[in-house]
Design a protein around this motif. Structure first.
Motif, PDB file in Angstrom:
ATOM      1  N   LEU A 158       0.752  -1.183   0.049  1.00  0.00           N
ATOM      2  CA  LEU A 158      -0.079   0.153  -0.045  1.00  0.00           C
ATOM      3  C   LEU A 158       1.108   1.121  -0.006  1.00  0.00           C
ATOM      4  O   LEU A 158       0.791   2.167   1.066  1.00  0.00           O
ATOM      5  N   PRO A 159       1.477   1.680  -1.013  1.00  0.00           N
ATOM      6  CA  PRO A 159       2.473   2.624  -1.189  1.00  0.00           C
ATOM      7  C   PRO A 159       1.700   3.890  -1.396  1.00  0.00           C
ATOM      8  O   PRO A 159       0.423   4.039  -1.716  1.00  0.00           O
ATOM      9  N   ALA A 160       2.202   5.143  -0.938  1.00  0.00           N
ATOM     10  CA  ALA A 160       1.315   6.356  -0.960  1.00  0.00           C
ATOM     11  C   ALA A 160       2.401   7.638  -1.217  1.00  0.00           C
ATOM     12  O   ALA A 160       3.761   7.190  -0.720  1.00  0.00           O
ATOM     13  N   ILE A 161       1.946   8.699  -1.714  1.00  0.00           N
ATOM     14  CA  ILE A 161       2.817   9.925  -1.925  1.00  0.00           C
ATOM     15  C   ILE A 161       1.881  10.916  -1.250  1.00  0.00           C
ATOM     16  O   ILE A 161       0.689  11.308  -2.014  1.00  0.00           O
ATOM     17  N   TYR A 162       2.411  11.939  -0.614  1.00  0.00           N
ATOM     18  CA  TYR A 162       1.733  13.128  -0.238  1.00  0.00           C
ATOM     19  C   TYR A 162       2.367  14.267  -0.599  1.00  0.00           C
ATOM     20  O   TYR A 162       3.880  14.357  -0.035  1.00  0.00           O
ATOM     21  N   ALA A 163       2.061  15.404  -0.710  1.00  0.00           N
ATOM     22  CA  ALA A 163       2.780  16.432  -1.235  1.00  0.00           C
ATOM     23  C   ALA A 163       1.819  17.709  -1.020  1.00  0.00           C
ATOM     24  O   ALA A 163       0.579  17.367  -0.620  1.00  0.00           O
ATOM     25  N   GLN A 164       2.403  19.016  -0.854  1.00  0.00           N
ATOM     26  CA  GLN A 164       1.672  20.047  -0.860  1.00  0.00           C
ATOM     27  C   GLN A 164       2.187  20.995  -1.781  1.00  0.00           C
ATOM     28  O   GLN A 164       3.267  21.276  -2.010  1.00  0.00           O
TER      29      GLN A 164
END
Length: 178
Positions: free
Chosen positions: A114-120
């Motif tokens: 369950l990979p993920a990437i979070y950015a702003q």
């Protein structure tokens, strides 16, 4: 199955923490005077640009829109089957496109299942790509706190069926991604 469900719940909780935190004092000069509808349109453009950066194309549909007292979350769900071998390619492609757009990476979860990437963005919009069960890819953009207003449904048409809830598991084959 229980281990995957617990892991997914943990990732969802992390996403909520990373994407939340909206209050009147979190309004920035960049968002002063912007309505929730305008912010939702900006979130839509971020999601559209992300999907546009994925080559070859993947089929997607809209996910739910949610509104808070001063923020909006827009979602897209990828319907193309992504093979285990291609998940890393997809995440790398999206991460590079976000970095090129000037987004600051908040977190990269390199979990095998369950990979993920979070950015702003520099103006306070959060964007996330998460991979769920059956390697279904979810994109979400959340606005900063802005001037309350009504919010219309997204205007972009999915490049496949416009599913209603519940959205099925990925069901579109791609010679490259699947």
């Amino acid at each position: 199955m229980v281990k995957s469900s617990a892991k997914f719940l943990t990732l969802v909780c992390a996403a909520v923490l990373l994407l939340s935190g909206c209050s009147a004092e979190h309004r920035s000069a960049d968002t002063a005077g912007i309505t929730m509808q305008q912010a939702a349109e900006r979130a839509d453009s971020m999601l559209d640009a992300t999907l546009g950066a994925i080559e070859p194309d993947v089929q997607w549909t809209h996910g739910a829109t949610s509104t808070g007292s001063c923020d909006v979350s827009r979602r897209r769900i990828v319907m193309t089957v992504i093979s285990q071998e291609r998940v890393g390619n997809l995440l790398g492609l999206v991460q590079r496109s976000w970095e090129k757009a000037g987004y600051r990476m908040k977190s990269v979860i390199k979990d095998e299942e369950l990979p993920a990437i979070y950015a702003q963005s520099s103006d306070g919009y959060a964007i996330a790509l998460t991979v769920g069960a059956a390697r279904q890819v979810f994109l979400e953009a959340t606005t900063p706190c802005v001037k309350p207003s009504g919010v219309a449904a997204p205007t972009a048409s999915p490049n496949g069926p416009a599913y209603k809830y519940p959205v099925p598991r990925p069901n579109v084959h791609s010679d490259f991604w699947s």
